[in-house]
Each structure stands twice: as C-alpha cells, then as structure tokens.
Design a protein around this motif. Structure first.
Motif, PDB file in Angstrom:
ATOM      1  N   LYS A 125       0.821  -1.211   0.000  1.00  0.00           N
ATOM      2  CA  LYS A 125       0.000   0.000   0.000  1.00  0.00           C
ATOM      3  C   LYS A 125       0.857   1.263   0.000  1.00  0.00           C
ATOM      4  O   LYS A 125       0.524   2.268   0.640  1.00  0.00           O
ATOM      5  N   PHE A 126       1.967   1.202  -0.718  1.00  0.00           N
ATOM      6  CA  PHE A 126       2.789   2.391  -0.907  1.00  0.00           C
ATOM      7  C   PHE A 126       2.092   3.302  -1.914  1.00  0.00           C
ATOM      8  O   PHE A 126       1.393   2.839  -2.810  1.00  0.00           O
ATOM      9  N   GLY A 127       2.324   4.592  -1.804  1.00  0.00           N
ATOM     10  CA  GLY A 127       1.684   5.551  -2.688  1.00  0.00           C
ATOM     11  C   GLY A 127       2.276   5.566  -4.086  1.00  0.00           C
ATOM     12  O   GLY A 127       3.272   4.898  -4.389  1.00  0.00           O
ATOM     13  N   GLU A 128       1.653   6.389  -4.929  1.00  0.00           N
ATOM     14  CA  GLU A 128       2.070   6.507  -6.328  1.00  0.00           C
ATOM     15  C   GLU A 128       3.517   6.992  -6.452  1.00  0.00           C
ATOM     16  O   GLU A 128       4.260   6.562  -7.329  1.00  0.00           O
ATOM     17  N   MET A 129       3.913   7.882  -5.555  1.00  0.00           N
ATOM     18  CA  MET A 129       5.256   8.444  -5.638  1.00  0.00           C
ATOM     19  C   MET A 129       6.323   7.384  -5.389  1.00  0.00           C
ATOM     20  O   MET A 129       7.345   7.350  -6.077  1.00  0.00           O
ATOM     21  N   VAL A 130       6.111   6.525  -4.408  1.00  0.00           N
ATOM     22  CA  VAL A 130       7.081   5.468  -4.111  1.00  0.00           C
ATOM     23  C   VAL A 130       7.221   4.532  -5.312  1.00  0.00           C
ATOM     24  O   VAL A 130       8.335   4.189  -5.734  1.00  0.00           O
ATOM     25  N   ALA A 134      10.683   4.269  -7.494  1.00  0.00           N
ATOM     26  CA  ALA A 134      11.394   2.987  -7.506  1.00  0.00           C
ATOM     27  C   ALA A 134      11.603   2.492  -8.933  1.00  0.00           C
ATOM     28  O   ALA A 134      12.669   1.964  -9.274  1.00  0.00           O
ATOM     29  N   MET A 135      10.596   2.668  -9.785  1.00  0.00           N
ATOM     30  CA  MET A 135      10.719   2.220 -11.170  1.00  0.00           C
ATOM     31  C   MET A 135      11.762   3.050 -11.921  1.00  0.00           C
ATOM     32  O   MET A 135      12.538   2.526 -12.722  1.00  0.00           O
ATOM     33  N   THR A 136      11.796   4.336 -11.642  1.00  0.00           N
ATOM     34  CA  THR A 136      12.829   5.185 -12.256  1.00  0.00           C
ATOM     35  C   THR A 136      14.211   4.759 -11.793  1.00  0.00           C
ATOM     36  O   THR A 136      15.147   4.687 -12.597  1.00  0.00           O
ATOM     37  N   TYR A 137      14.352   4.472 -10.508  1.00  0.00           N
ATOM     38  CA  TYR A 137      15.650   4.027  -9.983  1.00  0.00           C
ATOM     39  C   TYR A 137      16.128   2.764 -10.696  1.00  0.00           C
ATOM     40  O   TYR A 137      17.311   2.638 -11.043  1.00  0.00           O
ATOM     41  N   LEU A 138      15.213   1.816 -10.898  1.00  0.00           N
ATOM     42  CA  LEU A 138      15.603   0.556 -11.537  1.00  0.00           C
ATOM     43  C   LEU A 138      16.077   0.797 -12.969  1.00  0.00           C
ATOM     44  O   LEU A 138      17.090   0.243 -13.412  1.00  0.00           O
ATOM     45  N   LYS A 139      15.353   1.650 -13.701  1.00  0.00           N
ATOM     46  CA  LYS A 139      15.751   1.932 -15.092  1.00  0.00           C
ATOM     47  C   LYS A 139      17.102   2.640 -15.147  1.00  0.00           C
ATOM     48  O   LYS A 139      17.945   2.339 -15.987  1.00  0.00           O
ATOM     49  N   ARG A 140      17.302   3.578 -14.242  1.00  0.00           N
ATOM     50  CA  ARG A 140      18.574   4.310 -14.235  1.00  0.00           C
ATOM     51  C   ARG A 140      19.731   3.397 -13.827  1.00  0.00           C
ATOM     52  O   ARG A 140      20.841   3.534 -14.354  1.00  0.00           O
ATOM     53  N   VAL A 160      12.996  -0.217  -4.264  1.00  0.00           N
ATOM     54  CA  VAL A 160      11.734   0.083  -3.585  1.00  0.00           C
ATOM     55  C   VAL A 160      11.999   0.604  -2.179  1.00  0.00           C
ATOM     56  O   VAL A 160      11.417   1.621  -1.756  1.00  0.00           O
ATOM     57  N   PHE A 161      12.881  -0.059  -1.445  1.00  0.00           N
ATOM     58  CA  PHE A 161      13.165   0.387  -0.080  1.00  0.00           C
ATOM     59  C   PHE A 161      13.785   1.779  -0.077  1.00  0.00           C
ATOM     60  O   PHE A 161      13.442   2.625   0.763  1.00  0.00           O
ATOM     61  N   ASN A 168       9.536   9.866   1.603  1.00  0.00           N
ATOM     62  CA  ASN A 168       9.030  10.073   2.960  1.00  0.00           C
ATOM     63  C   ASN A 168       7.865   9.144   3.298  1.00  0.00           C
ATOM     64  O   ASN A 168       6.822   9.566   3.806  1.00  0.00           O
ATOM     65  N   HIS A 169       8.063   7.866   2.978  1.00  0.00           N
ATOM     66  CA  HIS A 169       7.077   6.840   3.335  1.00  0.00           C
ATOM     67  C   HIS A 169       7.826   5.758   4.113  1.00  0.00           C
ATOM     68  O   HIS A 169       8.023   4.635   3.623  1.00  0.00           O
ATOM     69  N   PRO A 170       8.256   6.097   5.325  1.00  0.00           N
ATOM     70  CA  PRO A 170       9.180   5.217   6.051  1.00  0.00           C
ATOM     71  C   PRO A 170       8.575   3.869   6.438  1.00  0.00           C
ATOM     72  O   PRO A 170       7.394   3.766   6.766  1.00  0.00           O
ATOM     73  N   ILE A 171       9.424   2.862   6.341  1.00  0.00           N
ATOM     74  CA  ILE A 171       9.090   1.519   6.806  1.00  0.00           C
ATOM     75  C   ILE A 171      10.384   0.917   7.342  1.00  0.00           C
ATOM     76  O   ILE A 171      11.458   1.140   6.773  1.00  0.00           O
ATOM     77  N   SER A 172      10.306   0.186   8.412  1.00  0.00           N
ATOM     78  CA  SER A 172      11.523  -0.379   8.996  1.00  0.00           C
ATOM     79  C   SER A 172      12.091  -1.457   8.081  1.00  0.00           C
ATOM     80  O   SER A 172      11.345  -2.161   7.381  1.00  0.00           O
ATOM     81  N   ILE A 173      13.402  -1.588   8.082  1.00  0.00           N
ATOM     82  CA  ILE A 173      14.042  -2.597   7.248  1.00  0.00           C
ATOM     83  C   ILE A 173      13.633  -4.001   7.668  1.00  0.00           C
ATOM     84  O   ILE A 173      13.492  -4.896   6.836  1.00  0.00           O
ATOM     85  N   ASP A 174      13.414  -4.207   8.960  1.00  0.00           N
ATOM     86  CA  ASP A 174      12.985  -5.534   9.434  1.00  0.00           C
ATOM     87  C   ASP A 174      11.609  -5.889   8.892  1.00  0.00           C
ATOM     88  O   ASP A 174      11.377  -7.022   8.458  1.00  0.00           O
ATOM     89  N   SER A 175      10.701  -4.914   8.925  1.00  0.00           N
ATOM     90  CA  SER A 175       9.356  -5.168   8.415  1.00  0.00           C
ATOM     91  C   SER A 175       9.378  -5.405   6.915  1.00  0.00           C
ATOM     92  O   SER A 175       8.734  -6.333   6.403  1.00  0.00           O
ATOM     93  N   PHE A 176      10.143  -4.584   6.197  1.00  0.00           N
ATOM     94  CA  PHE A 176      10.208  -4.715   4.739  1.00  0.00           C
ATOM     95  C   PHE A 176      10.815  -6.049   4.337  1.00  0.00           C
ATOM     96  O   PHE A 176      10.300  -6.746   3.460  1.00  0.00           O
ATOM     97  N   SER A 177      11.914  -6.415   4.978  1.00  0.00           N
ATOM     98  CA  SER A 177      12.593  -7.648   4.585  1.00  0.00           C
ATOM     99  C   SER A 177      11.778  -8.886   4.950  1.00  0.00           C
ATOM    100  O   SER A 177      11.745  -9.858   4.192  1.00  0.00           O
ATOM    101  N   SER A 178      11.099  -8.848   6.086  1.00  0.00           N
ATOM    102  CA  SER A 178      10.315 -10.020   6.485  1.00  0.00           C
ATOM    103  C   SER A 178       9.147 -10.260   5.530  1.00  0.00           C
ATOM    104  O   SER A 178       8.832 -11.404   5.204  1.00  0.00           O
TER     105      SER A 178
END
Length: 380
Positions: A125-130, A134-140, A160-161, A168-178
């Motif tokens: 449920k990340f927003g449109e900006m995230v 992330a997609m721009t980062y991957l292409k670059r 993505v992370f 400014n859509h923070p999520i903990s690395i533990d939560s993201f990785s799990s």
C-alpha cells in the motif's frame, strides 16, 4: 544656492532586465543527466552489454580454473542471500556454449521487474510516488550496470526500499525484509551500489505530477470539470503504462503527461494547445512570421511529438511482458551471470579470502609499527 538636477550619463547602461524564471524541471539534475536521445540510449545499452559479455566470459573461464584448483581455505564470506538468484550449477556447459544475454534480453528482464515493483508497492500500500520513483531508480541503475552482473530481483527490492525513504514513506528494514522473505542485509548490501549508480541523485520529477498541473490549467478551455476529471483518470492509467517504457529517459514529464491526455481526448488537448499557441504568438507578433503562421507551426510540432509518445504507450499496452520469454532469459542467466558476484562461486570465495588476508596483513603491520605503551593507538 540652487542645486542642479543631475542627469544620467549617456554612457551608463540601463539596468539589465531580470532573467525569466526557469521551470524547476529544466534546472534539475534529471534534465541535465538523465535525458537521452533514442540513439544515445541504444548506444549506452549496446556498449554496456558488449563489455559485460566480454568481462563475464573471462570470469566464467577463471571460475572453471578455480573449481579445478586446490580447495579454498574456509573464510567468513557472506552467505548467499535469499534475494540472490540460484547459484550457477556445479557442472556448467563449456564457455563456448553459454548463451549470454543480448540487449533485448536484458530489457525484457528489467521490464518484467518493473511490473513486479508495481505489484509489490500495491501489496505494501505504498503511494504513487514510491512506486514511480522505484521504477525510475531501476531503469537508471541499468544504464550503469547489466543484468549479468546484478540480477534485477535483488536490485528491485533495494530500489523500492530506497524510494520509501526518498518519498518520505518510512518503513523499517525488518518489516520490509520479512514481508519480502529476505534479510535486512539482502536489501542494505546493495543500497550504496544503487545510490552510486544513481549518482546520489534521488529526486525524480514525475509525469503524473505534471498531469495534475495540466488538469488545473485545462480548465481555461471551458471544458466541464466532470469531463476533465474523467479524462484525467484515464490519463493516469496511460501514465502507469508509460513507466514500463523508456519515455521518461527521452521526453520531459510535461510532454508525457500531455500525450496521455491526448490519448484519451484529442479535442481537449488541441483546444488547450490552440489557446497556449495564441498567447505565445501574441508575444512574438513583431517577429518575421505572422501570428497565425506562428501559431500553426508551433501547434503542429507539439502534436507530432504527442502522437509519437502516444504510440509508444499504446504499443506497451498492447504488448505486455512475455512471461515465457522472461523465464527463458532468466534460465540462461543462471549460466551467464558473473561468478565474481555469486557468493557461492569458487572465484568469489577466493577473492574474499585474498581480501581478508590483505586486511590481516595490513593490521599486523600497523600493530608492529606502533610504539610500546602507545595510548593513542586505541583510536587508530
């Protein structure tokens, strides 16, 4: 005594007119560093691919030699992460039979993982900006690296992370990785590499933000607001498709946004362009061309550009990612990836052992050079 009125000296130049303010995008690093011609983009990828094939071919040969040499002493090397693609088989084919990836193979693989970013961001449920960032980062990233060195699955997760922090859509690395069935090290170990490949330029100007501004400005066409909102909703779907293409690397966000509006309702865009062209022609009335001719030329030029962008979007929409092709490419990548980047390979372990031995030698030499009872050495 009467004071004489002072007159300005004819040699003194009048104050310079303040320069017109520049659009934010045109002064950004994205405009300077991340826009290419179609030919330039193709050349970058071709050169990267050719260099990677030559480099990986040499590494594969070194890996074969290393596997047949004496066993490498056990070292504390990083374990293969959960996001790492499967290690190369223990009995790979002869180097002459390995099918290395082509530019088209790499593009299909990267495009597939762009679609996975969309699914992943939806699940979180990340927003449109995230998602867009992330997609721009991957292409670059893959304008500086190749899939044969770094598998897109690994890089995708890190992109993505990293985008969650940028937007400014923070999520903990533990939560993201799990939730992605990885470990924190799987994500963070590539973060510096990704940042370096992005030139540490994290800000992205997106077409969907330009579309929001267009929605407001198009109210000058006296089109009913309800109609404009319907067009805008459809345009946003086209914008999401555009992220699977190279458009943002070639055109400006406003050009892409306007093209998506025109795909939905050409009449509104043509009317809006007419208004803008008339205003521009009024400012250029003293130029050689008549206002009418100026208006016609400018409008035709923009329309041709919008049609070109729209064709790319529709082609992407009508030709979705071929999962069978991606699967076949990914299977070949198991044999064609750089063993130097694979923690399970003999070459990787050998290099790590050499690096660790070099560090230990430097540490011993530094310790031997210290004077006895040197209290300051604790800070070395």
């Amino acid at each position: 005594m009467a004071l004489k009125q002072r007159t300005a000296s004819p040699s003194v130049a009048p104050p310079a007119t303040a320069p017109a303010p520049q659009p934010l995008y045109s002064t950004s690093s994205q405009y300077r560093n991340w826009r290419y011609s179609k030919q330039g983009l193709a050349k970058i990828r071709k050169d990267l691919n050719e260099q990677a094939v030559e480099r990986v071919r040499g590494m594969v040969e070194q890996e074969r030699v290393q596997q047949h040499s004496a066993p490498v002493a056990s070292t504390s090397t990083p374990s293969a992460s959960g996001s790492e693609p499967p290690s190369q088989p223990t009995t790979p084919p002869p180097p002459s039979e390995i099918q290395y990836l082509t530019v088209e193979d790499e593009l299909s693989l990267v495009t597939y993982y762009l679609t996975q970013i969309s699914l992943l961001c939806g699940a979180f449920k990340f927003g449109e900006m995230v998602q867009a960032t992330a997609m721009t980062y991957l292409k670059r990233f893959y304008l500086r690296n190749t899939c044969m060195d770094y598998h897109p699955k690994n890089v995708m997760l890190t992109c993505v992370f990293l985008a969650t922090k940028t937007e400014n859509h923070p999520i903990s690395i533990d939560s993201f990785s799990s939730k992605t069935r990885t470990t924190p090290d799987d994500i963070l170990s590539l973060e510096f590499l990704v940042s370096q490949s992005l030139r540490f330029e994290y800000k992205v100007h997106h077409a969907h933000l330009a579309a929001s501004g267009l929605l407001l400005d198009m109210q000058t066409t006296e089109t009913p607001l309800e109609t404009l909102e319907t067009v805008y909703t459809s345009a946003k779907q086209h914008l999401r498709t555009s992220r699977l293409t190279d458009l943002e690397l070639i055109y400006t966000p406003s050009q892409i946004a306007l093209a998506t509006f025109r795909l939905t309702d050409p009449s509104i865009v043509d009317r809006w362009l007419g208004i803008k062209a008339t205003r521009q022609a009024a400012h250029n009335a003293e130029q050689r061309l008549s206002a009418q001719t100026e208006e016609e030329l400018e409008k035709d030029k923009v329309v041709d550009l919008l049609v070109e962008i729209g064709e790319v979007i529709m082609m992407a929409k009508e030709n979705p990612v071929d999962k069978a092709k991606v699967t076949e490419v990914d299977k070949r990548l198991r044999w064609a990836r750089n063993p130097e980047k694979d923690p399970k390979s003999a070459l990787y372990k050998k290099r790590k052992a050499e690096e660790e031995a070099e560090r230990e030698a430097k540490s011993r030499a530094k310790a031997a050079a210290r004077p006895a009872n040197d209290d300051e050495s604790v800070f070395d």
